[in-house]
Design a protein around this motif. Structure first.
Motif, short mmCIF file in Angstrom:
data_model
loop_
_atom_site.label_atom_id
_atom_site.label_comp_id
_atom_site.label_asym_id
_atom_site.label_seq_id
_atom_site.Cartn_x
_atom_site.Cartn_y
_atom_site.Cartn_z
N ASN A 304 -3.43 -2.79 -5.32
CA ASN A 304 -3.85 -1.43 -4.97
C ASN A 304 -5.35 -1.20 -5.16
N TRP A 306 -8.37 -0.50 -3.61
CA TRP A 306 -8.76 -0.04 -2.27
C TRP A 306 -10.09 -0.61 -1.82
N ALA A 331 -4.65 0.24 4.84
CA ALA A 331 -4.15 -0.08 3.49
C ALA A 331 -5.03 0.59 2.44
N ASP A 334 -4.33 4.39 2.36
CA ASP A 334 -3.09 4.74 1.67
C ASP A 334 -3.34 4.95 0.17
N PRO A 337 -7.31 8.20 0.28
CA PRO A 337 -7.47 8.84 1.58
C PRO A 337 -8.67 9.78 1.67
#
Length: 439
Positions: A304, A306, A331, A334, A337
């Motif tokens: 995760n 980003w 990705a 998500d 954002p």
């Protein structure tokens, strides 16, 4: 079997086997047995395993205030809060630390609690709150002077409280005060304990001095201090990672920076930040394949993250692979954002794929997040122009020129203006021809 194994452990005849400790039904006795392995798992960085059993304990209100305040079980909770705040979970650690301070105001761990609070608010919480951070730091210094003057580690405790205060001063851009606190703190440690005792902890003081020098852009002195910190603690991966970050800012020293990142990764293979930072440098140096390998490794360690998805998308876009880039950008979106750069790049990827409506949607989203995002205004102007909407296109192109310094923005606006002028001339010509009388 459980009873026999625990009896051997309690008698000092055998090590503790976690299975037996976890099998104790009485949660208070279970906590007392789990305190030591909890500390061990934290010290070697096995946080996932630690969370697996200690997370439930940490959430139990009865266990959070169990003990006299100075026992190993209390230390296990304090260290748990340290792990949580350093991992960015201040919303979990801050309430516990406040709770502990109210329950055990005279605990020998009070300086540790107040130090953690000052660092949570001053460094790890986003956005930081330097006012509250300074309040905790000053309260800690007052507490140490009042309650710990006769402690055998008084100098050690005091210096590290001052070290937290120095970090806050640096963040307040009071660099001279920060440097003075760090330098004096190191001097006190050397005087009280010599160069060998608490050597690893002394490296932190030197490291923090390096950070302050880097903040004021004195890179040579920052490097000198950082290399001294490494000499004190050569096996701490974060120091080598930070050396890579520092050297990557100095033209011509990229190869040394890569070596520093490699050493950080060698010392700590799951160090995703070192891979992420090395990817950025490799990409800047034109080593796209190596950068992508580092980003893939980052995502294997921390799926995760980003920033890794975002960087990967940027590289793929430069390789004219918009479809693959879009997958990476989505990705990243998500996970985060609300990043205007990311939304802008999503707009560009959709534009390259010929999906104008999706492109415009993401450009507009980027401007909602940051109305002064010049690149987005420029790209949105191009998208609107290609859609046959020159007037609104010119508006965005003009804003891009006014707030951005890129010469390409001027070219975009000039192209749109020339097209509008040509269209206006054509209309006038048609109007003149249609109104002329036949001879």
């Amino acid at each position: 079997m459980h009873r026999a194994c625990l009896d051997r452990y309690l008698a000092g005849e055998a090590p503790l086997v976690m299975l037996h400790a976890l099998s104790i039904r009485d949660k208070y006795k279970r906590l007392e047995l789990l305190a030591e392995p909890s500390q061990i798992l934290q010290s070697i960085g096995l946080y996932d395993l630690w969370f697996g059993y200690f997370g439930e304990i940490f959430a139990d209100p009865a266990l959070r205030t169990y003990g006299p305040g100075d026992a190993p079980v209390n230390a296990a909770f304090i260290n748990a809060a340290f792990v949580l705040y350093s991992l960015g979970c201040g919303r979990v650690s801050v309430p516990y630390l406040d709770e502990f301070y109210k329950a055990f105001p005279k605990s020998r761990y009070t300086p540790t609690v107040l130090y953690a609070q000052s660092m949570t608010y001053g460094r790890y919480q986003q956005p930081v709150n330097l006012t509250v951070a300074e309040e905790y730091a000053l309260r800690n210094l007052e507490t140490i002077e009042r309650d710990f003057k006769d402690h055998d580690k008084y100098d050690y405790i005091k210096v590290f409280a001052e070290n937290a205060y120095a970090y806050i001063k640096a963040k307040q851009e009071k660099y001279d005060e920060a440097l003075t606190l760090c330098a004096e703190g190191h001097g006190k440690m050397l005087k009280a304990y010599g160069g060998e005792r608490f050597k690893l902890h002394q490296s932190i003081l030197i490291y923090n001095t390096s950070q302050v020098y880097e903040l004021v852009d004195d890179l040579p002195r920052a490097e000198k201090q950082l290399r001294e910190a490494i000499a004190y603690d050569p096996y701490y991966g974060e120091y080598h990672n930070d050396l890579g970050n520092l050297l990557s800012k100095v033209p011509g020293r990229e190869a040394e920076a890569l070596q520093a990142y490699a050493r950080a990764i060698e010392l700590c293979p799951p160090y995703y930040e070192a891979h992420l930072n090395r990817a950025a440098l490799r990409n800047r140096m034109g080593y796209a394949a190596g950068a992508l390998a580092d980003l893939d490794r980052t995502l294997a360690i921390k799926p995760n993250e980003w920033r890794a998805h975002f960087q990967k998308g940027n590289i793929l876009m430069r390789q004219d692979r918009p479809e693959a880039a879009l997958e990476s950008y989505l990705a990243a979106a998500d996970i985060d954002p609300k990043n205007p750069d990311l939304q802008s790049n999503l707009g560009l990827a959709y534009s390259e794929l010929g999906k104008a409506s999706e492109s415009i949607e993401h450009y507009l989203r980027a401007l909602e997040l940051n109305p002064r995002h010049a690149l987005t205004h420029n790209n949105l102007a191009i998208e609107y122009f290609n859609e046959g909407r020159p007037d609104i296109s010119l508006n965005h192109a003009t804003v891009a020129v006014e707030i951005g310094g890129d010469p390409d923005y001027h070219l975009t606006r000039e192209h749109i203006q020339a097209s509008l002028q040509a269209d206006l001339t054509s209309r006038r010509t048609r109007a003149s021809t249609s109104s002329a009388k036949p001879s």
